[in-house]
Design a protein around this motif. Structure first.
Motif, PDB file in Angstrom:
ATOM      1  N   HIS A  29      95.676  57.295 135.588  1.00 35.02           N
ATOM      2  CA  HIS A  29      95.770  56.020 136.318  1.00 35.02           C
ATOM      3  C   HIS A  29      94.914  56.088 137.570  1.00 35.02           C
ATOM      4  CE1 HIS A  29      98.428  57.630 139.509  1.00 35.02           C
ATOM      5  NE2 HIS A  29      98.855  58.443 138.554  1.00 35.02           N
ATOM      6  N   TYR A  30      94.806  54.955 138.270  1.00 36.62           N
ATOM      7  CA  TYR A  30      94.019  54.975 139.521  1.00 36.62           C
ATOM      8  C   TYR A  30      94.837  54.417 140.679  1.00 36.62           C
ATOM      9  CZ  TYR A  30      92.744  50.416 137.387  1.00 36.62           C
ATOM     10  OH  TYR A  30      92.760  49.190 136.758  1.00 36.62           O
ATOM     11  N   TRP A  31      96.139  54.649 140.613  1.00 39.36           N
ATOM     12  CA  TRP A  31      97.023  54.146 141.652  1.00 39.36           C
ATOM     13  C   TRP A  31      97.209  55.203 142.739  1.00 39.36           C
ATOM     14  CZ3 TRP A  31     100.646  52.171 137.272  1.00 39.36           C
ATOM     15  CH2 TRP A  31     100.176  50.917 136.843  1.00 39.36           C
ATOM     16  N   THR A  32      96.301  55.187 143.693  1.00 43.06           N
ATOM     17  CA  THR A  32      96.308  56.243 144.709  1.00 43.06           C
ATOM     18  C   THR A  32      96.490  55.729 146.134  1.00 43.06           C
ATOM     19  OG1 THR A  32      93.891  56.147 144.703  1.00 43.06           O
ATOM     20  CG2 THR A  32      94.889  57.838 143.338  1.00 43.06           C
ATOM     21  N   GLY A  35     100.802  51.816 148.490  1.00 41.23           N
ATOM     22  CA  GLY A  35     101.704  51.026 147.642  1.00 41.23           C
ATOM     23  C   GLY A  35     101.589  51.414 146.182  1.00 41.23           C
ATOM     24  N   GLU A  36     100.359  51.687 145.747  1.00 43.01           N
ATOM     25  CA  GLU A  36     100.141  52.051 144.342  1.00 43.01           C
ATOM     26  C   GLU A  36     100.830  53.379 144.015  1.00 43.01           C
ATOM     27  OE1 GLU A  36      95.733  50.150 143.447  1.00 43.01           O
ATOM     28  OE2 GLU A  36      95.865  52.173 144.229  1.00 43.01           O
ATOM     29  N   ALA A  37     100.685  54.363 144.907  1.00 41.18           N
ATOM     30  CA  ALA A  37     101.259  55.686 144.639  1.00 41.18           C
ATOM     31  C   ALA A  37     102.783  55.605 144.560  1.00 41.18           C
ATOM     32  CB  ALA A  37     100.828  56.664 145.727  1.00 41.18           C
ATOM     33  N   GLY A  61      89.975  55.372 143.204  1.00 42.80           N
ATOM     34  CA  GLY A  61      88.933  54.344 143.118  1.00 42.80           C
ATOM     35  C   GLY A  61      89.521  53.032 142.660  1.00 42.80           C
ATOM     36  N   GLY A  62      89.709  52.106 143.616  1.00 40.25           N
ATOM     37  CA  GLY A  62      90.293  50.800 143.313  1.00 40.25           C
ATOM     38  C   GLY A  62      89.542  50.127 142.172  1.00 40.25           C
ATOM     39  N   GLY A  63      90.294  49.347 141.376  1.00 44.22           N
ATOM     40  CA  GLY A  63      89.665  48.638 140.270  1.00 44.22           C
ATOM     41  C   GLY A  63      89.439  49.520 139.052  1.00 44.22           C
ATOM     42  N   VAL A  86      94.631  51.060 131.065  1.00 44.11           N
ATOM     43  CA  VAL A  86      93.497  50.284 130.559  1.00 44.11           C
ATOM     44  C   VAL A  86      94.023  48.894 130.225  1.00 44.11           C
ATOM     45  CG1 VAL A  86      91.927  50.032 128.580  1.00 44.11           C
ATOM     46  CG2 VAL A  86      92.219  52.268 129.632  1.00 44.11           C
ATOM     47  N   LYS A  87      93.215  47.877 130.465  1.00 46.70           N
ATOM     48  CA  LYS A  87      93.731  46.518 130.269  1.00 46.70           C
ATOM     49  C   LYS A  87      92.709  45.567 129.657  1.00 46.70           C
ATOM     50  CE  LYS A  87      92.747  46.100 135.103  1.00 46.70           C
ATOM     51  NZ  LYS A  87      93.010  45.548 136.379  1.00 46.70           N
ATOM     52  N   GLY A  88      93.202  44.402 129.286  1.00 50.00           N
ATOM     53  CA  GLY A  88      92.335  43.321 128.809  1.00 50.00           C
ATOM     54  C   GLY A  88      91.542  43.697 127.562  1.00 50.00           C
ATOM     55  N   ASP A 265      97.621  40.687 144.424  1.00 48.56           N
ATOM     56  CA  ASP A 265      98.860  41.020 145.144  1.00 48.56           C
ATOM     57  C   ASP A 265      99.236  42.497 145.161  1.00 48.56           C
ATOM     58  OD1 ASP A 265      99.578  40.660 142.463  1.00 48.56           O
ATOM     59  OD2 ASP A 265     100.803  38.884 142.875  1.00 48.56           O
ATOM     60  N   TRP A 266      98.307  43.380 144.710  1.00 48.02           N
ATOM     61  CA  TRP A 266      98.511  44.805 145.016  1.00 48.02           C
ATOM     62  C   TRP A 266      98.388  44.989 146.532  1.00 48.02           C
ATOM     63  CZ3 TRP A 266      95.153  42.700 141.575  1.00 48.02           C
ATOM     64  CH2 TRP A 266      93.832  42.571 141.957  1.00 48.02           C
ATOM     65  N   ALA A 267      97.708  44.037 147.212  1.00 40.48           N
ATOM     66  CA  ALA A 267      97.640  44.094 148.687  1.00 40.48           C
ATOM     67  C   ALA A 267      99.051  43.988 149.274  1.00 40.48           C
ATOM     68  CB  ALA A 267      96.755  42.971 149.226  1.00 40.48           C
ATOM     69  N   PHE A 296      95.339  35.628 136.243  1.00 44.54           N
ATOM     70  CA  PHE A 296      96.239  36.741 135.941  1.00 44.54           C
ATOM     71  C   PHE A 296      95.496  38.043 135.651  1.00 44.54           C
ATOM     72  CE2 PHE A 296      95.744  37.165 131.340  1.00 44.54           C
ATOM     73  CZ  PHE A 296      95.350  35.909 130.925  1.00 44.54           C
ATOM     74  N   ASN A 297      96.186  39.122 135.982  1.00 39.93           N
ATOM     75  CA  ASN A 297      95.669  40.476 135.792  1.00 39.93           C
ATOM     76  C   ASN A 297      96.874  41.332 135.384  1.00 39.93           C
ATOM     77  OD1 ASN A 297      94.533  43.033 136.032  1.00 39.93           O
ATOM     78  ND2 ASN A 297      94.688  43.050 138.271  1.00 39.93           N
ATOM     79  N   VAL A 298      96.922  41.679 134.120  1.00 40.13           N
ATOM     80  CA  VAL A 298      98.079  42.416 133.585  1.00 40.13           C
ATOM     81  C   VAL A 298      97.726  43.897 133.444  1.00 40.13           C
ATOM     82  CG1 VAL A 298      99.588  42.666 131.566  1.00 40.13           C
ATOM     83  CG2 VAL A 298      98.923  40.385 132.357  1.00 40.13           C
ATOM     84  N   ASP A 299      98.400  44.741 134.204  1.00 39.78           N
ATOM     85  CA  ASP A 299      98.194  46.185 134.061  1.00 39.78           C
ATOM     86  C   ASP A 299      98.926  46.677 132.830  1.00 39.78           C
ATOM     87  OD1 ASP A 299      96.614  47.007 136.327  1.00 39.78           O
ATOM     88  OD2 ASP A 299      98.348  46.581 137.596  1.00 39.78           O
ATOM     89  N   SER A 300      98.281  47.599 132.112  1.00 35.39           N
ATOM     90  CA  SER A 300      98.944  48.116 130.909  1.00 35.39           C
ATOM     91  C   SER A 300      98.469  49.533 130.640  1.00 35.39           C
ATOM     92  CB  SER A 300      98.624  47.214 129.718  1.00 35.39           C
ATOM     93  OG  SER A 300      97.226  47.017 129.617  1.00 35.39           O
ATOM     94  N   ASN A 334     107.595  47.435 144.224  1.00 38.95           N
ATOM     95  CA  ASN A 334     106.667  48.276 144.993  1.00 38.95           C
ATOM     96  C   ASN A 334     105.210  47.848 144.833  1.00 38.95           C
ATOM     97  OD1 ASN A 334     108.146  50.595 146.318  1.00 38.95           O
ATOM     98  ND2 ASN A 334     108.989  50.690 144.251  1.00 38.95           N
ATOM     99  N   LYS A 335     104.879  47.374 143.647  1.00 37.12           N
ATOM    100  CA  LYS A 335     103.467  47.152 143.323  1.00 37.12           C
ATOM    101  C   LYS A 335     102.925  45.833 143.855  1.00 37.12           C
ATOM    102  CE  LYS A 335      99.808  48.678 140.987  1.00 37.12           C
ATOM    103  NZ  LYS A 335      98.810  47.771 141.515  1.00 37.12           N
ATOM    104  N   GLY A 336     103.812  44.885 144.158  1.00 43.37           N
ATOM    105  CA  GLY A 336     103.357  43.580 144.654  1.00 43.37           C
ATOM    106  C   GLY A 336     103.228  42.549 143.555  1.00 43.37           C
ATOM    107  N   ALA A 374      87.196  39.538 137.387  1.00 47.12           N
ATOM    108  CA  ALA A 374      87.013  40.700 138.265  1.00 47.12           C
ATOM    109  C   ALA A 374      87.858  41.880 137.798  1.00 47.12           C
ATOM    110  CB  ALA A 374      87.383  40.336 139.694  1.00 47.12           C
ATOM    111  N   HIS A 375      89.000  41.586 137.175  1.00 49.65           N
ATOM    112  CA  HIS A 375      89.934  42.653 136.807  1.00 49.65           C
ATOM    113  C   HIS A 375      90.051  42.868 135.305  1.00 49.65           C
ATOM    114  CE1 HIS A 375      90.699  43.573 140.883  1.00 49.65           C
ATOM    115  NE2 HIS A 375      90.541  42.285 141.085  1.00 49.65           N
ATOM    116  N   GLY A 376      88.936  42.613 134.626  1.00 47.73           N
ATOM    117  CA  GLY A 376      88.838  43.033 133.229  1.00 47.73           C
ATOM    118  C   GLY A 376      89.727  42.303 132.249  1.00 47.73           C
TER     119      GLY A 376
HETATM  120  C1  BGC Z   1      94.576  46.843 139.138  1.00 47.27           C
HETATM  121  C2  BGC Z   1      95.697  47.080 140.110  1.00 47.27           C
HETATM  122  C3  BGC Z   1      95.188  47.943 141.246  1.00 47.27           C
HETATM  123  C4  BGC Z   1      93.932  47.334 141.859  1.00 47.27           C
HETATM  124  C5  BGC Z   1      93.343  48.145 142.983  1.00 47.27           C
HETATM  125  C6  BGC Z   1      93.358  46.289 139.839  1.00 47.27           C
HETATM  126  O1  BGC Z   1      92.297  46.114 138.941  1.00 47.27           O
HETATM  127  O2  BGC Z   1      94.979  45.932 138.151  1.00 47.27           O
HETATM  128  O3  BGC Z   1      96.785  47.685 139.490  1.00 47.27           O
HETATM  129  O4  BGC Z   1      96.194  48.094 142.193  1.00 47.27           O
HETATM  130  O5  BGC Z   1      92.945  47.186 140.862  1.00 47.27           O
HETATM  131  O6  BGC Z   1      93.159  49.468 142.629  1.00 47.27           O
END
Ligand code: BGC
Length: 416
Positions: A29-32, A35-37, A61-63, A86-88, A265-267, A296-300, A334-336, A374-376
């Protein structure tokens, strides 16, 4: 005496059964960020409570661009993790390589088809079978503000239109503050750009220009106006923006140094992790002109084919945990974001999340619900990358004219 022996034998048997079903999950994952962690830690906790071992495979690395590069090399070398964020449409690309596990049996038992919105379920499937599990729904078209900064600048309310936004930005500038906190990766530029296109042109135009990549829409006056508006926003950012991470931009609002940030809204997860309260310390509102729409941006997590039985069991428990109402609640607090399961209780969530939940449902009916480019979520990764690069070139280099940018977007849209 025999009783004791029997109990002892039972205990040994139970321990053996437990260790046989306990496996390791390696999760990329890239939740570092802060809030992400905290959110990722909730998934780790739930897996550990089931007796499994969590192997964290975090690539900063965001995104997620860096994470995707690392993932590719791991899979190519024949050593995939159990799951990866991975999403979308990228889910379909991975599935077509034949490397993903089919989790239909679990999905059937747990009735995923009944609890997921169809628009989400379809993305999790390849040729009708589930190959991924969704964790949330992020809304991308948000505007965040520092309450302190707005107060200092005399801005009484969140702007609803781009004209109001620029008027507020002027006030922030006059008060010696940075009007817009922005960062430096192409996905951050595009997060702003797609909100501008949505605000200037509306949901139908957004679909035509950015999702269907229709030539006429890309070369229209509405696109011209969108690019002009986008460029104008840049004049309200600070010289430190290039190269800055998104969470450091959010930190500028948390510290009251900057007024606004256009970000998903991860912000909010960052504000919450810093103990800031919505409505009090910070404000949320739909990006100007986009109150009736929702990007919409669905994490999966995609699930890879694994050989080891214990690892397979752990992977199945991971997918089941992800879809559980308990996890969906604590993770999204937690994630927003908001839970992806329909009918989930929202009483513990704040007003930003409640607005998101309402707007998600309303826009699904009105046609205002659109996938984030922007978010795949919207187009093939190669096309997305090409368009993002062009839009970032335009953002970074004032010498690229609006007319040139339109031509370049139209050409990039044809990338296969
Ligand atoms: C992801 C979020 C993540 C954000 C910043 C987005 O593309 O869907 O889960 O918090 O990127 O890293």
């Amino acid at each position: 005496m025999w009783k004791m022996t029997k109990i002892a034998a039972l205990a040994v048997g139970l321990a053996a059964a437990m260790s046989a079903s306990a496996g390791e999950v390696e999760v990329l994952h890239y939740w570092t960020s802060g809030g992400e962690a905290k959110s990722a830690a909730e998934l780790k906790k739930i897996m550990q409570s089931k007796g499994h071992t969590w192997r964290d495979f975090a690539v900063a690395g965001g995104g997620g661009d860096s994470a995707m590069t690392v993932l590719k090399s791991r899979v190519i070398s024949g050593n995939p993790p159990s799951a990866a964020q991975v999403k979308g449409p990228a889910i379909q690309e991975w599935a077509s390589e034949g490397v993903l596990a089919n989790v239909d049996a679990l999905a059937k038992t747990e009735k995923w088809d009944d609890v997921l919105p169809k628009v989400v379920a379809d993305v999790m499937k390849y040729k009708g079978s589930y190959v991924a599990a969704p964790v949330n729904v992020h809304r991308v078209n948000w505007l965040w503000a520092s309450s302190d900064a707005l107060k200092k600048a005399g801005v009484a309310s969140m702007p609803k239109t781009w004209d109001e936004f620029f008027a507020a930005a002027d006030k922030l500038k006059a008060a010696g503050l940075i009007p817009v906190a922005h960062g430096g990766q192409n996905w951050q530029d595009f997060t702003t750009f797609e909100s501008v296109v949505l605000g200037v042109g509306g949901a139908k135009f957004y679909q035509d220009a950015l999702v269907k990549l229709d030539d006429k829409a890309i070369n229209s006056d509405t696109m011209k106006k969108s690019l002009e508006t986008f460029r104008r926003i840049k004049t309200y950012t600070d010289p430190g923006a290039p190269g800055r991470d998104w969470n450091l931009a959010t930190a500028m609002l948390i510290q009251g140094k900057a007024g606004f940030q256009l970000m998903g809204d991860w912000a909010k997860g960052e504000f919450i992790a810093a103990n800031k309260a919505p409505g009090k310390d910070f404000q949320c509102a739909a990006a100007p002109g986009t109150a009736n729409a929702f990007t919409f941006n669905v994490d999966s997590f995609i699930l890879f084919k694994l050989k080891d039985a214990a690892a397979q069991k752990a992977q199945s428990d991971l997918a089941s945990s992800i879809m559980s109402p308990e996890f969906q609640e604590v993770f999204n607090l937690n994630k927003g974001s908001i839970p992806v399961r329909t009918g989930q209780k929202m009483d513990k969530f704040d007003d930003c999340a409640k607005l998101s939940s309402k707007d998600f449902a309303d826009t699904a009916k009105s046609g205002g619900l659109v996938p984030s480019v922007a978010h795949g979520m919207a187009i093939a990764p190669a096309t997305e990358g090409a368009i993002k690069d062009v839009v970032s070139q335009f953002w970074n280099d004032d010498k690229v004219s609006v007319a040139d940018a339109m031509k370049k977007i139209a050409a990039a849209a044809k990338t296969k």
